[in-house]
Design a protein around this motif. Structure first.
Motif, mmCIF file in Angstrom:
data_model
loop_
_atom_site.group_PDB
_atom_site.id
_atom_site.type_symbol
_atom_site.label_atom_id
_atom_site.label_comp_id
_atom_site.label_asym_id
_atom_site.label_seq_id
_atom_site.Cartn_x
_atom_site.Cartn_y
_atom_site.Cartn_z
ATOM 1 N N PRO A 12 1.020 -1.063 0.036
ATOM 2 C CA PRO A 12 -0.144 0.102 -0.154
ATOM 3 C C PRO A 12 0.901 1.343 0.154
ATOM 4 O O PRO A 12 2.007 1.272 0.510
ATOM 5 C CB PRO A 12 -0.692 0.058 1.255
ATOM 6 N N ALA A 13 0.467 2.407 -0.493
ATOM 7 C CA ALA A 13 1.348 3.533 -0.691
ATOM 8 C C ALA A 13 1.760 3.921 0.670
ATOM 9 O O ALA A 13 3.125 4.496 0.615
ATOM 10 C CB ALA A 13 0.132 4.654 -1.356
ATOM 11 N N PRO A 18 11.349 3.496 3.046
ATOM 12 C CA PRO A 18 12.677 2.697 2.767
ATOM 13 C C PRO A 18 12.495 1.139 3.207
ATOM 14 O O PRO A 18 12.116 1.266 4.471
ATOM 15 C CB PRO A 18 13.688 3.536 3.427
ATOM 16 N N LEU A 19 12.889 0.157 2.753
ATOM 17 C CA LEU A 19 12.971 -1.144 3.385
ATOM 18 C C LEU A 19 14.155 -1.199 4.164
ATOM 19 O O LEU A 19 14.810 -0.826 4.393
ATOM 20 C CB LEU A 19 13.019 -2.009 2.041
ATOM 21 N N GLN A 106 6.088 -3.947 12.971
ATOM 22 C CA GLN A 106 5.842 -3.581 11.702
ATOM 23 C C GLN A 106 4.421 -3.816 11.141
ATOM 24 O O GLN A 106 3.795 -4.887 11.391
ATOM 25 C CB GLN A 106 7.015 -4.050 10.600
ATOM 26 N N PRO A 107 4.230 -3.082 9.812
ATOM 27 C CA PRO A 107 2.916 -3.538 9.096
ATOM 28 C C PRO A 107 3.007 -5.119 8.622
ATOM 29 O O PRO A 107 4.299 -5.367 8.075
ATOM 30 C CB PRO A 107 2.955 -2.516 7.785
ATOM 31 N N THR A 108 1.934 -5.788 8.898
ATOM 32 C CA THR A 108 1.835 -7.219 8.382
ATOM 33 C C THR A 108 2.423 -7.277 6.765
ATOM 34 O O THR A 108 3.290 -8.287 6.534
ATOM 35 C CB THR A 108 0.298 -7.484 8.470
ATOM 36 N N LEU A 112 5.547 -9.675 5.734
ATOM 37 C CA LEU A 112 5.267 -10.754 4.842
ATOM 38 C C LEU A 112 6.436 -10.458 3.720
ATOM 39 O O LEU A 112 7.265 -11.530 3.174
ATOM 40 C CB LEU A 112 3.970 -10.905 4.608
ATOM 41 N N LEU A 113 6.479 -9.335 3.117
ATOM 42 C CA LEU A 113 7.490 -9.074 1.940
ATOM 43 C C LEU A 113 8.661 -9.508 2.432
ATOM 44 O O LEU A 113 9.517 -10.164 1.688
ATOM 45 C CB LEU A 113 7.478 -7.636 1.708
ATOM 46 N N MET A 114 9.152 -8.981 3.606
ATOM 47 C CA MET A 114 10.365 -9.676 4.041
ATOM 48 C C MET A 114 10.775 -11.092 4.178
ATOM 49 O O MET A 114 11.887 -11.729 3.998
ATOM 50 C CB MET A 114 10.775 -8.728 5.531
#
Length: 136
Positions: A12-13, A18-19, A106-108, A112-114
């Motif tokens: 989501p925007a 930054p990751l 952190q946002p879910t 999940l991305l990580m």
């Protein structure tokens, strides 16, 4: 890294900040009082890349020493290893040293991305290690 970049676009925007590798680089540069050397995008990107690939290479060494002899399929070993690297990093040393908040805060979608990126890393590592060291 490529997996992270591709999945980042699907966040989501409001979550497209930054990751972790970039945030870790910024924090470590600040702690080492080197932020002026990595404050511009090209330098920060290069430092992030070097740090992230170096951490991955270190992980590959640990994998080779610790898990390669384990009698599991390389893909399974790799994904397990990637999961362990993620957990030790994002639930372990990064929050312990106050570099990043724990993944539980952190946002879910970002978590999940990580996790997915670490599974891809682990799978690639397991398959590559097997291909490079496997018996013919």
């Amino acid at each position: 890294t490529v997996t992270m970049a591709l999945l980042f676009r699907r966040l989501p925007a409001r979550q497209r900040y930054p990751l972790p590798p970039a945030r870790i680089t910024a924090e470590m540069a600040d702690r080492a009082e080197l932020e002026e050397h990595v404050d511009e995008p090209p330098e920060h990107l290069a430092a992030t890349g070097v740090g992230h690939f170096g951490y991955g290479a270190l992980g590959g060494t640990v994998y080779r020493l610790a898990l390669e002899p384990v009698a599991l399929p390389p893909l399974v070993k790799g994904v397990v290893f990637g999961s362990v690297v993620w957990a030790l990093s994002y639930l372990g040393w990064l929050p312990a040293f106050e570099i990043l908040p724990p993944a539980t805060r952190q946002p879910t979608e970002r978590t999940l991305l990580m996790i997915a990126a670490h599974w891809v890393y682990g799978a690639g590592l397991g398959l590559a290690a097997d291909a490079l060291t496997g018996e013919e």
